[in-house]
Design an enzyme around this catalytic site. Structure first.
Site: not given
Ligand code: FDA
Length: 504
Positions: A442-446
């Site tokens: 998930y991009i928001n959990y970079k």
């Protein structure tokens, strides 16, 4: 450098006057450090040498335009910061000379109850958004993340999910218009930016396509009464069997029911033991919830006394760690709630994890570290939205998302390495049990472990190694959009979308 920059800004923007010099901070300014650290959620990089030449905190949009054009003219890179919660610090770190454009002063929220929409500026926080909606209406809400200090700008750019996801999807699924400044300093809205760029900014990750100023969102209907519960179980109380069972059913529950799992190791030293919490929001009252749970998850043994009824905004407070009877103004505080050094990683699960593998997780949690696993169930509305409708691709077929987190207090190289090693080993252990080809993230959990762009010449093919994990087949379309709107790759960082043309 501050003087040259502010002279440039004066020239660039006729609206920009010298009185606004207070919005430009150099390392000589007394408040430079406090502003730099203000919204920084992960203090791992406090001693980093890659500090900005300048921090600009614009008061109006024309100042952002000017700051962008001056950075370009002076050959400086730009880092845009909304809430500063980036897991890898990418909104305030850069290896080459750079300027932070911090949107802290652009945080208005305008709610239109009759239209059931709102315009929210990127510099606002989730808490400010939720609070503003609740002050105007008791029957409207918005589906986004749990932590009130998260910034709108980064969060909406990467998707954004929370307790309403199974009923209403992601924050980005509910964006209906946006205003941004493109690489040439023009302000565009949905109509003038066109549908390709509008598609890309709803989940393609911040920092690749422009500076998003504000978002128009569709608000969702919320019942007057919702119910929350948190049931804790230890391994001795049968937690393992319950987690195993949850995996088969959590994505199939009625879409009003969201039950996530938080696994942590509580206690201290050798006394540490695994605790599993079933943490839930139900969009209705206890009288409907208890029979529904008896029918769909009787193994948990939920009783009415475990449940608390409240308004939606009180449930927002509950999930943020506040008490329901605290004043909703607590949601307006920008002081980070869980600030600590941390590293996180993510996975998607398509087949239930077998019990033997759960035992392997419990073993890895039996140690003196602060570690968490959060499992967020998908299904419901998430199954109905197609993989390519917005860049966020993790839809039908995903049972749940996992977030692994390790936190630590002492910011030394040795401590940092020890904890990062632990989480990498857990991630390696999990590989047979999670999505593969690509292993979704998930991009928001970079997570820069997945790969990183080179400083100047970013190759689309190389970037595909991590890009397809975040975006699957949408990565190519994101790169095509990037080629059109920012072909020289001005807006870039370690995991920004490269132009497709850079095929070397
Ligand atoms: P930040 O300002 O650091 O920006 C993140 C990235 O977006 C950077 O690359 C930045 O340059 C870029 N960016 C920011 N504003 C921009 C703009 N206006 N235009 C263009 N680019 C911009 N997620 C989730 O889905 N559900 C959740 O419940 C939570 N909970 C949570 C709790 C805590 C404590 C943390 C630290 C994080 C989360 N998250 C989360 C993850 C969160 O969604 C993610 O870190 C967001 O990117 C943070 O957005 P900020 O604006 O705060 O970050």
């Amino acid at each position: 450098s501050g003087q040259i920059f502010s002279q440039c800004m004066t020239v660039q923007s006729s609206n920009y006057t010298r009185t606004s010099d207070q919005t430009i901070y150099t390392s000589n300014s007394s408040s430079y450090s406090s502003i730099l650290q203000s919204s920084q959620q992960n203090p791992r990089w406090l001693n980093s040498t890659s500090k900005p030449l300048l921090i600009v905190t614009p008061l109006k949009e024309s100042e952002i335009q000017a700051a962008l054009l001056c950075s370009r003219n002076l050959g400086l890179q730009v880092r845009v910061r909304s809430g500063g919660h980036d897991y890898e610090g990418l909104s305030y770190l850069c290896k080459t000379p750079f300027v932070i454009i911090d949107l802290i002063n652009l945080r208005s929220v305008k709610v239109d109850v009759a239209d059931q929409t709102a315009w929210v500026q990127s510099g606002a926080t989730l808490g400010e958004l939720y609070y503003s909606i609740a002050m105007k209406s008791g029957s409207l809400g918005f589906p986004a993340g749990l932590c009130p200090t998260v910034g709108i700008g980064g969060h909406f750019s990467g998707g954004g999910f929370g307790t309403l996801m199974r009923k209403h999807g992601l924050a980005a699924d509910n964006v209906i218009d946006a205003r941004l400044i493109d690489v040439n300093g023009r302000i565009l809205d949905r109509r003038t930016m066109g549908e390709d760029l509008f598609w890309a900014i709803r989940g393609g990750g911040g920092s690749s396509f422009g500076i998003i100023l504000s978002w128009k969102i569709k608000l969702v209907q919320i019942p007057k009464i919702v119910t929350v519960f948190t049931v804790h179980k230890t391994l001795a109380q049968g937690a393992s069997k319950l987690v195993h069972r949850w995996q088969y059913i959590a994505d199939k529950f009625h879409e009003d029911l969201f039950i996530r799992i938080i696994i942590e190791n509580v206690g201290s030293g050798k006394e540490k033991k695994v605790q599993v919490s079933f943490n839930s929001l139900f969009l209705g009252g206890i009288d409907r919830l208890v029979p529904l749970m008896d029918q769909s998850f009787p193994e948990l043994g939920l009783q009415a006394k475990d449940c608390i009824e409240m308004s939606w905004i009180q449930s927002v407070q509950y999930f943020a760690g506040f008490q329901k009877d605290q004043s909703p103004e607590v949601l307006l505080s920008r002081d980070p709630l869980w600030k600590s050094n941390f590293k996180a990683k993510s996975d998607y699960v398509k087949q239930p994890i077998p019990e033997v593998a759960l035992n392997g997780i419990w073993e890895r949690f039996q140690q003196d570290q602060t570690v968490f696993m959060i499992m967020d169930p998908y299904g419901g509305r998430m199954n109905e939205i197609l993989e390519f409708e917005i860049p966020f691709p993790h839809r039908k077929g995903n049972l749940f998302n996992i977030q692994y987190i390790v936190k630590w207090d002492v910011n030394s190289v040795e401590e940092t390495n020890k904890h990062i090693h632990w989480i990498r080993m857990l991630y390696r252990f999990m590989s047979p049990y999670v999505s593969r080809s690509p292993r979704g993230a998930y991009i928001n959990y970079k997570d820069l472990d997945l790969g990183s762009n080179k400083q100047d010449n970013t190759s689309y093919l190389e970037a595909s190694a991590w890009g397809t994990k975040y975006f699957k087949g949408n990565f190519k379309r994101l790169a095509q959009v990037k080629s059109k709107v920012d072909p020289d790759n001005f807006f870039r960082n370690e995991q920004s979308i490269p132009p497709l043309s850079a095929l070397f």
